[in-house]
Design an enzyme around this catalytic site. Structure first.
Site, mmCIF file in Angstrom:
data_model
loop_
_atom_site.group_PDB
_atom_site.id
_atom_site.type_symbol
_atom_site.label_atom_id
_atom_site.label_comp_id
_atom_site.label_asym_id
_atom_site.label_seq_id
_atom_site.Cartn_x
_atom_site.Cartn_y
_atom_site.Cartn_z
ATOM 1 N N LYS A 223 0.847 -1.197 0.000
ATOM 2 C CA LYS A 223 0.000 0.000 0.000
ATOM 3 C C LYS A 223 0.884 1.249 0.000
ATOM 4 O O LYS A 223 1.647 1.483 0.927
ATOM 5 C CB LYS A 223 -0.904 0.004 1.228
ATOM 6 C CG LYS A 223 -1.735 1.277 1.391
ATOM 7 C CD LYS A 223 -2.488 1.270 2.723
ATOM 8 C CE LYS A 223 -3.086 2.632 3.032
ATOM 9 N NZ LYS A 223 -3.704 2.669 4.385
ATOM 10 N N ASP A 228 -2.550 10.566 3.588
ATOM 11 C CA ASP A 228 -3.982 10.263 3.655
ATOM 12 C C ASP A 228 -4.697 11.322 4.485
ATOM 13 O O ASP A 228 -4.586 11.336 5.710
ATOM 14 C CB ASP A 228 -4.191 8.874 4.264
ATOM 15 C CG ASP A 228 -5.661 8.506 4.356
ATOM 16 O OD1 ASP A 228 -6.469 9.132 3.646
ATOM 17 O OD2 ASP A 228 -5.991 7.590 5.131
ATOM 18 N N LYS A 235 -10.100 13.350 8.010
ATOM 19 C CA LYS A 235 -9.573 13.016 9.326
ATOM 20 C C LYS A 235 -9.452 14.293 10.166
ATOM 21 O O LYS A 235 -9.191 15.376 9.626
ATOM 22 C CB LYS A 235 -8.168 12.410 9.206
ATOM 23 C CG LYS A 235 -8.074 11.052 8.543
ATOM 24 C CD LYS A 235 -6.616 10.633 8.463
ATOM 25 C CE LYS A 235 -6.430 9.308 7.729
ATOM 26 N NZ LYS A 235 -6.911 8.161 8.514
ATOM 27 N N ASP A 246 1.620 6.390 5.821
ATOM 28 C CA ASP A 246 0.591 5.527 5.246
ATOM 29 C C ASP A 246 1.082 4.787 4.006
ATOM 30 O O ASP A 246 0.345 3.989 3.442
ATOM 31 C CB ASP A 246 -0.673 6.329 4.934
ATOM 32 C CG ASP A 246 -1.937 5.498 5.095
ATOM 33 O OD1 ASP A 246 -1.888 4.477 5.812
ATOM 34 O OD2 ASP A 246 -2.971 5.858 4.521
ATOM 35 N N ASP A 305 -12.224 7.376 3.824
ATOM 36 C CA ASP A 305 -10.995 7.163 4.598
ATOM 37 C C ASP A 305 -10.592 5.693 4.625
ATOM 38 O O ASP A 305 -9.586 5.343 5.231
ATOM 39 C CB ASP A 305 -11.185 7.697 6.019
ATOM 40 C CG ASP A 305 -9.862 7.862 6.759
ATOM 41 O OD1 ASP A 305 -8.815 7.927 6.092
ATOM 42 O OD2 ASP A 305 -9.883 7.916 8.009
ATOM 43 N N GLU A 307 -9.512 4.092 1.997
ATOM 44 C CA GLU A 307 -9.016 4.115 0.613
ATOM 45 C C GLU A 307 -7.927 3.093 0.348
ATOM 46 O O GLU A 307 -7.745 2.651 -0.782
ATOM 47 C CB GLU A 307 -8.503 5.527 0.268
ATOM 48 C CG GLU A 307 -7.074 5.830 0.687
ATOM 49 C CD GLU A 307 -6.820 5.727 2.182
ATOM 50 O OE1 GLU A 307 -5.691 5.377 2.562
ATOM 51 O OE2 GLU A 307 -7.733 5.993 2.983
ATOM 52 N N ARG A 309 -7.660 -0.050 1.110
ATOM 53 C CA ARG A 309 -8.173 -1.339 0.611
ATOM 54 C C ARG A 309 -8.650 -1.224 -0.835
ATOM 55 O O ARG A 309 -8.666 -2.204 -1.559
ATOM 56 C CB ARG A 309 -9.288 -1.850 1.523
ATOM 57 C CG ARG A 309 -10.537 -1.010 1.536
ATOM 58 C CD ARG A 309 -11.425 -1.302 2.734
ATOM 59 N NE ARG A 309 -10.808 -0.849 3.971
ATOM 60 C CZ ARG A 309 -11.339 -1.034 5.177
ATOM 61 N NH1 ARG A 309 -12.502 -1.666 5.305
ATOM 62 N NH2 ARG A 309 -10.734 -0.600 6.255
#
Length: 455
Positions: A223, A228, A235, A246, A305, A307, A309
């Site tokens: 990933k 993010d 967030k 992230d 949020d 995202e 996956r």
């Protein structure tokens, strides 16, 4: 890279590693023993005492470690911050000389890109019987991972992550390609494109290939969300403070790539990194949108949020099309995994019982811990959608790490074995050999497992 190792021929001073029970019988000079007793040294774990020689110089040092089974294999990682400059060697109670040397080297790590840091003029003689070349390769992989995670998002966006992957591929003579921007749509990666569309920096899918096509196919997916914001489901500011990390899954995938390629692992290796920034603009994907994936599964967006996956789903679908022997994905995916297991224990998900057992064994041997959580099929119903094949988040607050793993598993059907790793990729505070900041997790255990399984 910092090289903290010295050859066995180097002139060095001893660090006698002792426990409270073995201090009295440690093979140290009698004068040094009297000095230690007068100084009140008892062998308590983590305590260091420098020992003088008859001329007023150094004769060596005593270092306390915990006795088995409470011994920390990485205890010697504290030594670079305790010892004076010079060349040292380990003596005495060292349960694993290899891990002790590794911990020492990893304790030398400093992230100094943005401010001057005092160079550590300290080295360790590689213990007898330890493969120095392999040790250096492991240190390089961990420090590469840490550097990538520690770099702030203004200097490490999708393009810079691509540059890092390209450089690694070139170093090992591997094949490289990147699919950027609208080319993602043309080549059927709609979820990666949608997540990255709001950012000024174009999304991309990075690919590295190396190895003999006749060897077992191992595919790593990392990933690469370089920052993010949470997207339109924004967030709070406190939750954004660590979001440069992230892309920790991508960093760990690249770290393991270096380990495998540098030792000539007998695998047909493929590495896939969806690299995006989840940002906010008029082009951002929205809660309630329904997006089509590469696999054809339609996904309702319950939360922007979630995202990571989404971008992993397209990459995993691509990986699965070749029916590899093993697919591993690395992702800083859910807060639920951290609530359950904390920052030191990555969550591991697989239905392959033999693989799980082997991975757990190597994690223990390598002091590279993880903990298996279940792919509990009855929870898949939490991802039901009334308008699409699946929702990207569950309908309630329960089992968030498991439902995320179940979502990803829907995109892997042909691989012989699949492992999902939900990492933190960060040390919130310093421990011996593991300074605060970005961290490599699970890659040493996986390298050992792949070596055992595939050669």
């Amino acid at each position: 890279m910092i090289d903290c190792f010295a050859p066995s021929s180097a002139v060095s001073l001893p660090v006698w590693c002792v426990t409270k029970d073995t201090f009295a019988s440690a093979p140290i000079p009698e004068a040094a023993r009297r000095f230690a007793e007068a100084a009140g040294f008892s062998g308590a774990a983590g305590k260091l005492l420098l020992l003088p020689n008859a001329d007023g110089g150094l004769a060596g040092a005593l270092f306390g470690i915990a006795p088995a089974p409470k011994a920390d294999a990485f205890a010697t990682g504290a030594l670079p911050g305790l010892l004076p400059e010079g060349t040292w060697r380990l003596e005495g109670e060292v349960p694993s000389p290899r891990l002790a040397a590794l911990a020492f080297a990893l304790g030398c790590y400093r992230f100094s890109t943005y401010r001057a840091a005092k160079a550590l003029k300290i080295k360790l003689v590689v213990p007898e019987g330890v493969d120095a070349a392999q040790l250096r390769r492991t240190v390089e992989a961990v420090m590469l991972t840490r550097d990538l995670v520690n770099t702030p998002a203004n200097d490490l966006g999708p393009a810079e992550l691509e540059d890092a992957a390209r450089s690694l591929a070139a170093r090992h003579g591997a094949r490289f390609r990147s699919i950027v921007g609208d080319a993602l749509l043309a080549q059927n990666f709609p979820l990666i494109h949608a997540v990255g569309l709001a950012a000024a920096r174009a999304p991309r899918l990075i690919e590295i290939r190396a190895g003999d096509p006749s060897h077992p196919k191992v595919t790593l997916v990392g990933k690469g969300v370089c920052f993010d914001t949470g997207g339109l489901d924004l967030k709070p500011s406190s939750a954004m403070l660590l979001m440069k990390k992230d892309m920790g899954g991508a960093a760990n995938a690249l770290g393991l790539t270096h380990m495998l390629l540098s030792r000539g692992a007998k695998v047909n290796l493929r590495v896939l990194i969806p690299a995006v920034e989840n940002s906010v603009s008029g082009a951002a994907f929205r809660p309630g949108d329904v997006l089509r994936s590469r696999k054809g599964i339609s996904v309702e967006i319950g939360n922007t949020d979630a995202e990571g996956r989404l971008v992993l789903a397209d990459a995993l679908a691509l990986a699965d099309e070749e029916a590899p022997d093993l697919v591993i994905d690395f992702a800083t995916l859910t807060g639920a995994a951290r609530v359950a297991l904390g920052p030191q224990l990555p969550a591991a998900f697989t239905d392959d019982e033999d693989f799980a057992a082997d991975l757990s064994r190597h994690a223990m041997v390598e002091a590279d811990p993880l903990w298996r959580l279940p792919l509990w099929a009855p929870y898949a119903g939490m991802l039901d959608s009334k308008v699409a094949d699946i929702n990207n988040v569950s309908s309630g607050g329960f089992a968030g790490a498991i439902t995320a793993a179940l979502f990803l598993a829907k995109f892997v059907a042909q691989a012989r074995s699949y492992l999902h790793l939900d990492l933190f990729a960060w040390n919130p505070s310093s421990r011996p050999g593991r300074p605060e900041g970005g961290e490599a997790q699970t890659i040493r255990a996986l390298d050992a497992l792949i070596a055992e399984r595939f050669g």
